[in-house]
Design a protein around this motif. Structure first.
Motif, PDB file in Angstrom:
ATOM      1  N   UNK A   1       0.976  -1.245   0.066  1.00 22.12           N
ATOM      2  CA  UNK A   1       0.001  -0.059  -0.125  1.00 22.12           C
ATOM      3  C   UNK A   1       0.879   1.308   0.157  1.00 22.12           C
ATOM      4  N   UNK A   2       0.817   2.102  -1.028  1.00 21.64           N
ATOM      5  CA  UNK A   2       1.735   3.227  -1.293  1.00 21.64           C
ATOM      6  C   UNK A   2       0.827   4.657  -0.927  1.00 21.64           C
ATOM      7  N   UNK A   3      -0.446   4.505  -0.792  1.00 21.30           N
ATOM      8  CA  UNK A   3      -1.271   5.732  -0.533  1.00 21.30           C
ATOM      9  C   UNK A   3      -1.524   6.076   0.778  1.00 21.30           C
ATOM     10  N   UNK A   4      -1.941   7.339   1.121  1.00 25.70           N
ATOM     11  CA  UNK A   4      -2.042   7.574   2.578  1.00 25.70           C
ATOM     12  C   UNK A   4      -3.618   7.456   2.974  1.00 25.70           C
ATOM     13  N   UNK A   5      -4.361   7.244   2.072  1.00 21.95           N
ATOM     14  CA  UNK A   5      -6.032   6.890   2.158  1.00 21.95           C
ATOM     15  C   UNK A   5      -6.350   5.845   1.181  1.00 21.95           C
TER      16      UNK A   5
ATOM     17  N   UNK B   1      -0.513  -2.984   8.708  1.00 17.21           N
ATOM     18  CA  UNK B   1      -0.213  -1.743   8.865  1.00 17.21           C
ATOM     19  C   UNK B   1       1.388  -1.843   8.535  1.00 17.21           C
ATOM     20  N   UNK B   2       1.918  -2.782   8.138  1.00 17.95           N
ATOM     21  CA  UNK B   2       3.208  -3.156   7.702  1.00 17.95           C
ATOM     22  C   UNK B   2       3.809  -2.127   6.500  1.00 17.95           C
ATOM     23  N   UNK B   3       2.591  -1.947   5.516  1.00 19.14           N
ATOM     24  CA  UNK B   3       2.833  -0.898   4.454  1.00 19.14           C
ATOM     25  C   UNK B   3       3.256   0.401   5.012  1.00 19.14           C
ATOM     26  N   UNK B   4       2.802   0.733   6.233  1.00 17.90           N
ATOM     27  CA  UNK B   4       2.706   2.258   6.708  1.00 17.90           C
ATOM     28  C   UNK B   4       3.935   2.351   7.777  1.00 17.90           C
TER      29      UNK B   4
END
Length: 522
Positions: free
Chosen positions: A407-411, A418-421
């Motif tokens: 996941x690369x987008x903030x929304x 949550x590991x993408x963030x």
């Protein structure tokens, strides 16, 4: 003349050496000099007082090749200090393309938004470069993608001619700049390959100097056997081996990570080039179909849906799933994370057991119904690992930090892992600052110098004269992950500035400076 001076920093150079006060001078995209604080002149000056300057973090295990075309800004990565993503993991890559429908089905749970306007790695790299990504990409080619290109979803070993064709496609990808070859031996169609097939392709990878990254054939009851298989592949082929996101899933397997690490140490003592990576969470994330028996996926997702529509075949699958749920896998830990619109869209964040209790059915029946209703495209989060195992992996000197995210987008929608963030911020904040599990300098090495060495990169992953100026400036007292399983759409905090090749990549900046990332060419 220096274009940029980052002064008064606590420098962590990526080697594991302790921090030292320094000034770093940058010109023409590279580090030109490293001196005492206040000693360098020229160009723009950034005051890094109280901040740590480190190499940009290198994520050895990403699936962002399926999201970077749509989200080239990659804000979830830059907010953690990540400057380079290594993609094509778990045997899954968006090339080579022969049967587009089958390849798209294999990655549908990642919710990719791709143009698919390519046939091979070179075409993909050209398409992504045109989007001016904000981070660097290193591309691996996936074994599953090779199998789909040559055998489709056939549930059998490859013939000699098919194996030769896969080897040719792998060699072509290497010639076009691939940095690695990966397998996902737990996923169809990669799971249909025997050890000889994998060894033969690993030998091709070795001939081309590629890293071999493997999602093991088993991560539950037979995880140690699967590690032995991976090490034997490296022993026979001579390839550099990276064991992906090491874990031991299910309560009866907790504690087995120690055995994995012992096997890595023994193999290294033997002269085998093997290391591993891990994400700092006790839950994984993948497709729900991965919990089914291999034979249920023969022919691909469309064939699975046909079986699920057949009463007899569906009962067989449900029985096999019930056997796995009887100790090997806990259905109470399998949580719906993302799926296309349908009957279970309002059940995101709930486990199979919770849904079963609400509907009066068995968890296995729920799992199959969810797959039917959402066309086999269901992403899950699976809570199944032990904290002690995770900590053992994080302590080991040959284990890199890597996210397994995409996941690369903030929304967005759904409940992604949550590991993408937060992967890199979580290690630095929770495990280093709060828990004291490992020193800050060593944690940075596991995010920079170590992964760079696995890829054979000599001018990234370190702060040294002549190295590319991919850099992160962060506050070690403040860096933290904010993303949670219940509320994942939150960026990490504590990273102040990020540079790619000496140019700013994070925060307000002129349009002309955005999108400085490149597709690495081995």
């Amino acid at each position: 003349m220096l274009e940029l001076v980052i002064d008064e920093v606590d420098l962590l150079d990526g080697t594991g050496a302790p921090p030292r006060r320094a000034a770093v001078g940058i010109g023409d995209g590279r580090i030109e000099t490293i001196g005492e604080p206040g000693s360098l002149r020229g160009g723009q000056r950034v005051d890094g007082t109280g901040q740590v300057l480190a190499p940009g973090f290198i994520d050895l295990h990403s699936h962002a090749d399926f999201s970077i075309e749509e989200e080239p800004a990659a804000i979830t990565q830059l907010a953690q200090g990540v400057t380079t993503l290594i993609t094509g993991n778990c045997g899954t890559s968006p090339f080579p393309v022969t049967d587009l429908a089958a390849l798209r089905d294999s990655s549908a749970f990642l919710r990719p938004e791709l143009s698919w306007q390519w046939r091979d790695l070179a075409g993909y790299a050209e398409a992504i470069s045109a989007r001016r990504p904000a981070v660097n990409l290193g591309l691996q080619v996936g074994h599953g993608a090779l199998r789909i290109a040559v055998l489709g979803y056939a549930d059998r070993p490859a013939t000699a001619s098919e194996l030769a064709r896969m080897g040719d496609l792998l060699g072509a990808a290497a010639d076009q700049g691939a940095v690695g070859f990966s397998t996902g031996l737990i996923y169809a169609p990669g799971s249909y390959a025997d050890a000889a097939e994998v060894q033969a392709l690993a030998a091709v990878a070795a001939e081309h100097g590629l890293l071999y990254s493997t999602h093991l054939r088993n991560e539950t009851d037979r995880v140690l056997d699967a590690v032995d298989e991976a090490i034997e592949t490296a022993r026979r082929s001579g390839v550099r081996l990276e064991i992906s996101h090491i874990k031991a899933m299910g309560p009866r397997n907790h504690g087995k990570v120690a055995g994995i690490l012992e096997r890595i140490d023994a193999a290294r003592a033997e002269g085998i080039d093997v290391a591993a990576d891990v994400y700092p969470y006790t839950a994984s994330s993948t497709t729900l179909t991965s919990r089914l028996p291999d034979w249920a996926l023969a022919g691909g997702v469309r064939a699975l849906l046909e079986r699920l529509a057949d009463e007899h075949e569906s009962a067989r699958i449900e029985q096999a799933l019930a056997e796995r749920f009887d100790g090997e896998i806990d259905p109470g830990g399998i949580v719906l994370a993302n799926l296309p619109a349908g009957a279970y869209s309002d059940q995101l964040g709930r486990s199979l057991v919770e849904i079963a209790e609400r509907t009066g059915r068995d968890p296995g029946a729920v799992a199959l119904d969810v797959l039917r209703e959402h066309r086999g495209t269901v992403a899950i989060v699976n809570h199944a690992m032990a904290a002690a195992d995770l900590e053992s992996a994080l302590r080991h000197p040959w284990v890199s930090v890597a996210s397994d995210g995409w996941v690369l987008s903030a929304a967005g929608d759904g409940r992604p892992h949550p590991r993408s963030f937060g992967t890199f911020a979580r290690v630095l904040g929770h495990f280093v600052r709060e828990q004291g599990l490992l020193p800050l300098a060593e944690a940075v090495r596991r995010m920079t110098g170590l992964p760079a060495s696995r890829l054979g990169l000599t001018d990234r992953g370190v702060v040294a004269v002549g190295a590319v100026a991919d850099l992160v400036l962060l506050d070690p007292a403040r860096i933290t992950d904010r993303s949670t399983f219940d509320d994942p759409w939150q960026l990490a905090d504590g990273v102040g500035q990020v540079w790619l090749a000496g140019r700013p990549a994070l925060g307000e900046q002129p349009e002309s400076l955005r999108g400085q990332g490149i597709v690495l060419n081995r």
